[in-house]
Design a protein around this motif. Structure first.
Motif, mmCIF file in Angstrom:
data_model
loop_
_atom_site.group_PDB
_atom_site.id
_atom_site.type_symbol
_atom_site.label_atom_id
_atom_site.label_comp_id
_atom_site.label_asym_id
_atom_site.label_seq_id
_atom_site.Cartn_x
_atom_site.Cartn_y
_atom_site.Cartn_z
ATOM 1 N N ASN A 234 14.316 30.007 6.044
ATOM 2 C CA ASN A 234 15.780 30.024 6.014
ATOM 3 C C ASN A 234 16.356 28.617 5.809
ATOM 4 O OD1 ASN A 234 16.738 32.706 6.190
ATOM 5 N ND2 ASN A 234 16.214 32.805 8.354
ATOM 6 N N LEU A 272 26.203 28.573 13.840
ATOM 7 C CA LEU A 272 25.977 29.289 12.594
ATOM 8 C C LEU A 272 26.231 28.336 11.431
ATOM 9 C CD1 LEU A 272 25.389 32.092 11.335
ATOM 10 C CD2 LEU A 272 27.850 32.559 11.473
ATOM 11 N N LEU A 274 26.397 27.733 7.495
ATOM 12 C CA LEU A 274 26.584 28.528 6.284
ATOM 13 C C LEU A 274 27.052 27.663 5.123
ATOM 14 C CD1 LEU A 274 28.510 31.571 7.842
ATOM 15 C CD2 LEU A 274 26.070 31.475 7.290
ATOM 16 N N VAL A 280 23.488 36.325 3.354
ATOM 17 C CA VAL A 280 23.627 36.612 4.786
ATOM 18 C C VAL A 280 23.409 38.098 5.067
ATOM 19 C CG1 VAL A 280 25.191 34.699 5.298
ATOM 20 C CG2 VAL A 280 26.131 36.889 4.546
ATOM 21 N N THR A 298 26.479 38.161 -0.156
ATOM 22 C CA THR A 298 26.537 36.747 -0.528
ATOM 23 C C THR A 298 27.921 36.195 -0.198
ATOM 24 O OG1 THR A 298 25.027 37.172 -2.360
ATOM 25 C CG2 THR A 298 26.226 35.101 -2.413
ATOM 26 N N VAL A 341 27.006 37.502 11.491
ATOM 27 C CA VAL A 341 26.076 37.373 10.375
ATOM 28 C C VAL A 341 25.000 36.341 10.718
ATOM 29 C CG1 VAL A 341 27.919 37.885 8.712
ATOM 30 C CG2 VAL A 341 27.312 35.501 9.165
ATOM 31 N N THR A 342 23.873 36.453 10.041
ATOM 32 C CA THR A 342 22.827 35.424 10.085
ATOM 33 C C THR A 342 22.342 35.217 8.657
ATOM 34 O OG1 THR A 342 21.153 37.118 10.527
ATOM 35 C CG2 THR A 342 22.016 35.921 12.426
ATOM 36 N N LEU A 343 21.666 34.120 8.423
ATOM 37 C CA LEU A 343 21.069 33.916 7.110
ATOM 38 C C LEU A 343 20.062 35.030 6.846
ATOM 39 C CD1 LEU A 343 20.471 30.053 7.148
ATOM 40 C CD2 LEU A 343 22.194 31.304 5.826
#
Length: 409
Positions: A234, A272, A274, A280, A298, A341-343
């Motif tokens: 990631n 987080l 980004l 994500v 995306t 959200v997360t990667l």
């Protein structure tokens, strides 16, 4: 609001839970709608039913509390008798259990037999009743073919081997229809993997989906067995994006001990990180039903109070969400607020439980847990969405005791 459509087995299960009085074990493979059915049951039930989960992460996602906190089990130090006696000194705990008529236990498969036995003894003593669980109606939900409980020895301490399970005399509700996929051939493959069988069709399926490093697609989520390779992947992918980084610290509040749990178990990191165009993954089911836990998109734009995320042909605005943890009494004890959200460049198999993916590159090399390969493969909507970075025949495994359990029911 559209009327809820239930499968035939879901409807039968809902009727049993609403109209029956027996203890219920609700099971079925991934994608059969166990969590959906429980949510529907809780909505339609006339009583206020507490929900507990086997792990902190699962409890946060369902807005409940942990099984161990509800029954005052702590970390089970000092042996079963000590744990039971210590719990029964807590007057609030005894009152809470005495007032409970029905209890939903989510992800029951990850509870050990010892913890279930201790909880059942506490329930009987707190309610001064010789009935199993002191007369509390138990709705247990889970799939033992997925990831196992943490056990101290080599033998798995499956809770269905406990005296508490036997005494409960659960009525089995088995969800059959898979809502996640209509790929019949893929369902047959999953059926074999669920039982730990590397059949000819499983081997052919896996071999056909092997790809080289050169063929890996950067915008497809990678699923690894271990956290270290997941984190490294990631970070590496995010660093390749030329856009500036934007950091969103998670806002925490509440009692310190519960904030610590949230930092460990919540599906969002403490900070987080980004960038525009980053891939994500949504980490919750959207109340507006625009996405589910596992939806990949995306980032189009980053704002202070919203993320614009492209999901397929649509761009949706995602706002911050507050994850909460409840104390033993079911009162909010701490919260964590950030974008849900997360990667999505990489995730671990363990973190993928409960998610649904359209596409994924997955590594099935050197797996060590029964059910790991099954959990990984069953995240996909269809077999066409899976490509493999590698696999070992020894990674396709199921626990023999679990196989026997499901054959009997």
């Amino acid at each position: 609001m559209k009327p809820v459509k239930l499968t035939r087995s879901q409807q039968a299960g809902l009727t049993e839970m609403l109209d029956g009085s027996d203890n219920v074990f609700l099971t079925g493979g991934p994608g059969t709608g166990k969590s959906f059915l429980i949510a529907e049951y809780l909505t339609r039930s006339r009583e206020e039913i507490p929900v507990v989960a086997s792990t902190g992460a699962a409890a946060i996602l369902i807005g409940g509390r942990t099984f161990h906190s509800f029954f005052g089990l702590g970390i089970m130090q000092g042996g079963p008798e000590f744990v039971v006696q210590k719990a029964l000194k807590n007057k609030r705990l005894k009152r809470r259990i005495a007032e409970t008529k029905t209890l939903v236990i989510d992800e029951v498969s990850m509870l050990s037999s010892e913890s279930l036995d201790c909880a059942e003894k506490i329930a009987r003593a707190a309610r001064k009743s010789k009935l199993p669980w002191g007369g509390i109606r138990i709705i247990a939900v889970g799939d033992f073919a997925q990831l196992p409980p943490i056990s101290r020895g080599r033998e798995r301490e499956w809770c269905f081997l406990s005296e508490a399970w036997r005494q409960a005399k659960f009525k089995k509700v088995i969800l059959i229809e898979v809502k996640r996929t209509t790929d019949v051939a893929f369902l047959q493959i999953l059926g074999d993997v669920r039982l730990g069988k590397t059949t000819e069709r499983v081997e052919a399926f896996l071999q056909e989906r092997l790809i080289t490093d050169e063929e890996l697609e950067s915008d497809v989520p990678h699923v690894f067995p271990r956290r270290a390779e997941t984190s490294a992947f990631n970070r590496a992918r995010l660093s390749e994006i030329k856009h500036p980084m934007r950091c969103y610290p998670t806002e925490y509040g509440g009692r310190d001990i519960y904030v610590t749990r949230l930092k460990r178990d919540a599906p969002v990191p403490e900070i987080l990180e980004l960038k525009k165009s980053a891939l994500v993954m949504m980490r919750m089911n959207d109340p507006k039903q625009r996405y589910v836990n596992g939806t990949v998109g995306t980032i189009e734009e980053l704002f202070e109070d919203a993320l614009c995320i492209r999901v397929g042909k649509k761009v949706i605005d995602v706002e911050p969400f507050t994850f909460t943890v409840l104390d033993d009494e079911g009162v909010e004890a701490a919260f964590a607020t950030n974008f849900p959200v997360t990667l999505a460049y990489a995730s671990t198999i363990h973190k993928m439980q409960g998610t649904t993916l359209d596409r994924m590159h997955v590594s099935l090399r050197s797996l060590w847990e029964p059910g790991q390969a099954y959990v990984a493969l069953s995240r996909a909507r269809s077999g066409k969405g899976i490509t493999l970075m590698g696999w070992d025949p020894s990674s396709i495994r199921a626990d023999a005791v679990v196989q026997q359990f499901y054959e009997q029911i």
